[in-house]
Design an enzyme around this catalytic site. Structure first.
Site, mmCIF file in Angstrom:
data_model
loop_
_atom_site.group_PDB
_atom_site.id
_atom_site.type_symbol
_atom_site.label_atom_id
_atom_site.label_comp_id
_atom_site.label_asym_id
_atom_site.label_seq_id
_atom_site.Cartn_x
_atom_site.Cartn_y
_atom_site.Cartn_z
ATOM 1 N N LYS A 38 -9.187 -37.126 27.198
ATOM 2 C CA LYS A 38 -8.178 -38.192 27.163
ATOM 3 C C LYS A 38 -6.848 -37.654 27.688
ATOM 4 C CE LYS A 38 -5.175 -36.879 23.817
ATOM 5 N NZ LYS A 38 -4.123 -36.112 24.295
ATOM 6 N N PRO A 123 -11.013 -28.296 29.121
ATOM 7 C CA PRO A 123 -10.350 -27.064 28.672
ATOM 8 C C PRO A 123 -9.951 -27.134 27.197
ATOM 9 C CG PRO A 123 -9.261 -28.001 30.609
ATOM 10 C CD PRO A 123 -10.300 -28.980 30.185
ATOM 11 N N LEU A 124 -9.929 -25.955 26.572
ATOM 12 C CA LEU A 124 -9.565 -25.837 25.157
ATOM 13 C C LEU A 124 -8.061 -25.921 24.962
ATOM 14 C CD1 LEU A 124 -12.397 -24.879 24.549
ATOM 15 C CD2 LEU A 124 -11.435 -22.790 23.622
ATOM 16 N N ALA A 125 -7.645 -26.531 23.861
ATOM 17 C CA ALA A 125 -6.214 -26.564 23.487
ATOM 18 C C ALA A 125 -5.349 -26.871 24.696
ATOM 19 C CB ALA A 125 -5.795 -25.231 22.862
ATOM 20 N N GLY A 126 -5.816 -27.830 25.494
ATOM 21 C CA GLY A 126 -5.126 -28.103 26.760
ATOM 22 C C GLY A 126 -4.332 -29.394 26.767
ATOM 23 N N ALA A 129 -7.608 -33.218 24.470
ATOM 24 C CA ALA A 129 -8.428 -33.637 23.324
ATOM 25 C C ALA A 129 -9.880 -33.184 23.419
ATOM 26 C CB ALA A 129 -8.353 -35.149 23.112
ATOM 27 N N GLY A 131 -11.567 -30.850 21.761
ATOM 28 C CA GLY A 131 -12.205 -30.715 20.445
ATOM 29 C C GLY A 131 -12.475 -32.076 19.832
ATOM 30 N N SER A 132 -11.533 -32.990 19.990
ATOM 31 C CA SER A 132 -11.714 -34.346 19.460
ATOM 32 C C SER A 132 -12.858 -35.048 20.181
ATOM 33 C CB SER A 132 -10.428 -35.158 19.653
ATOM 34 O OG SER A 132 -9.365 -34.544 18.974
ATOM 35 N N ALA A 133 -12.963 -34.815 21.490
ATOM 36 C CA ALA A 133 -14.048 -35.411 22.266
ATOM 37 C C ALA A 133 -15.397 -34.937 21.723
ATOM 38 C CB ALA A 133 -13.905 -35.028 23.743
ATOM 39 N N ASP A 165 -6.896 -38.363 17.308
ATOM 40 C CA ASP A 165 -7.336 -38.992 18.555
ATOM 41 C C ASP A 165 -8.853 -39.031 18.697
ATOM 42 O OD1 ASP A 165 -7.370 -36.288 18.974
ATOM 43 O OD2 ASP A 165 -5.775 -36.297 20.474
HETATM 44 O O1 C5P Z 1 -4.970 -35.229 13.863
HETATM 45 P P1 C5P Z 1 -5.153 -33.868 14.416
HETATM 46 O O2 C5P Z 1 -6.030 -33.017 13.532
HETATM 47 O O3 C5P Z 1 -5.590 -33.838 15.835
HETATM 48 O O4 C5P Z 1 -3.720 -33.218 14.382
HETATM 49 C C1 C5P Z 1 -3.524 -31.835 14.541
HETATM 50 C C2 C5P Z 1 -2.116 -31.509 14.099
HETATM 51 O O5 C5P Z 1 -1.169 -32.101 15.001
HETATM 52 C C3 C5P Z 1 -1.747 -32.064 12.732
HETATM 53 O O6 C5P Z 1 -2.115 -31.181 11.722
HETATM 54 C C4 C5P Z 1 -0.244 -32.199 12.844
HETATM 55 O O7 C5P Z 1 0.385 -30.946 12.668
HETATM 56 C C5 C5P Z 1 -0.044 -32.588 14.296
HETATM 57 N N1 C5P Z 1 0.055 -34.040 14.471
HETATM 58 C C6 C5P Z 1 1.226 -34.691 14.112
HETATM 59 N N2 C5P Z 1 1.319 -36.039 14.266
HETATM 60 C C7 C5P Z 1 0.303 -36.752 14.787
HETATM 61 C C8 C5P Z 1 -0.886 -36.117 15.185
HETATM 62 C C9 C5P Z 1 -0.987 -34.757 15.013
HETATM 63 O O8 C5P Z 1 2.168 -34.056 13.635
HETATM 64 N N3 C5P Z 1 0.449 -38.072 14.944
#
Ligand code: C5P
Length: 328
Positions: A38, A123-126, A129, A131-133, A165
């Site tokens: 995404k 890619p990771l941590a890019g 998303a 990991g979310s995917a 996400d």
């Molecule tokens: O929801 P997700 O696990 O992807 O979020 C990872 C981190 O990103 C959360 O722990 C938070 O620190 C930050 N985050 C945030 N506000 C959001 C989404 C994520 O602060 N709306």
């Protein structure tokens, strides 16, 4: 096992849950799911909430960079990863795909018996998303394998427990995200958009980028934006003029990503110098996105950007594309 492929069993064989009689398990076969990355066409970040998340108004788009997850029947839960980041990705409960399988099994009341094979290209941590995917893919794959029969709304509800996400990556397409990003509304987007993605060396941690944005705002370096409706962007998506969309793209996280990784400015500048219509950091970064006029333009921007040596690799992609889907 080759070095680019890691993983294995996470647990001893799992006994069936009390009362489980097995009829929900699919009769046979393995399930393959393709899931896209995404991007955020608009990422408005509000203040930090008491629960630690930030209130968002974002417009997501799923683009044609894919991970592929195959789920097979097994007598235990195991994950094998190959491709992007296989040497560093966890294959235990710290992997979102594993957590997704466990969450779904709990929800369905079935034992979490599955062998997940993940082929990663995202890619990771890019800021894409990845990991979310994988979590969204695991929900869709395991639901099919275990014959859970959940509809897309039920899957998206479970997905919200896995990350902000993850719900978007179930339907994909283009959608407005509010709340912490997990509350989705459909967006009318006409036609296909063409993107160039510059993948950086190494990732950025999402919480670190959010914390940097808070710090920059506290210091008054970056204005505290509201999270109003992105009307300009939504109108641009209806018109399908790439130049209009280029002017409407926005990412509040960009200042923080640039503060943490100043070299990204060179990447953004290089893409613009090579004719991209717009340049922005993808989500929390460090991937950078460039909007192109059409597929040929994307290919030529990508080819020229490669020669600048400002990123690890360059890909082209189009969007919107559907979210996590089973494939033959
Ligand atoms: O929801 P997700 O696990 O992807 O979020 C990872 C981190 O990103 C959360 O722990 C938070 O620190 C930050 N985050 C945030 N506000 C959001 C989404 C994520 O602060 N709306």
């Amino acid at each position: 096992m080759p070095p680019e492929e890691r993983g294995g069993a996470l647990s001893e064989a799992v006994e069936p849950a009390a009362g489980y009689d097995g009829p929900r398990l699919a009769a046979s076969g393995s399930v393959r799911v393709r899931v896209p990355a995404k991007i955020n066409l608009h990422l408005g970040v509000g203040p930090r909430r008491p629960d630690g998340f930030h209130e968002l108004t974002t417009v997501y788009q799923a683009i044609s960079l894919y991970d592929e997850l195959t789920a097979d029947r097994a007598d235990r839960l195991e994950l094998v990863v190959e491709g992007e980041g296989a040497d560093v990705l966890p294959t235990d409960e710290n992997n979102l795909a594993v957590r997704a399988a466990v969450l779904l099994a709990d929800h369905l009341g079935v034992p979490p018996r599955v062998r997940l094979h993940l082929r990663k290209q995202i890619p990771l941590a890019g800021g894409l998303a990845g990991g979310s995917a994988d979590a969204a893919a695991a929900l869709v794959a395991c639901d099919a394998l275990w014959d859970g029969g959940l509809d897309r709304n039920e899957l998206a509800t479970l997905a919200a427990d896995l990350g902000s996400d993850v719900p978007f990556l179930v339907p994909g397409g283009t959608a407005l995200g509010t709340g912490r990003g997990e509350v989705l509304s459909p967006v009318l987007a006409v036609g296909t958009w063409h993107w160039v993605v510059a993948v950086a060396d190494g990732g950025l941690s999402t919480p670190t980028v959010y914390a940097k944005l808070d710090a920059l705002r506290d210091a008054g370096t970056v204005p505290a934006e509201g999270v109003g409706a992105p009307d300009e962007l939504l109108a641009a998506l209806r018109q399908h003029d790439p130049r209009v969309l280029a002017a409407a793209l926005a990412n509040d996280m960009q200042a923080a990503a640039l503060a943490l990784r100043p070299t990204l400015a060179r990447t953004l500048d290089a893409g613009l110098a090579e004719g991209a219509l717009a340049a922005l950091v993808s989500g929390s970064g460090p991937s950078c996105l460039f909007l192109a006029a059409d597929a040929d333009h994307a290919a030529s921007v990508a080819a020229r950007l490669t020669t600048h040596g400002v990123c690890r690799t360059v890909r082209t992609a189009h969007g919107p594309v559907p979210g996590a889907r089973t494939t033959p």
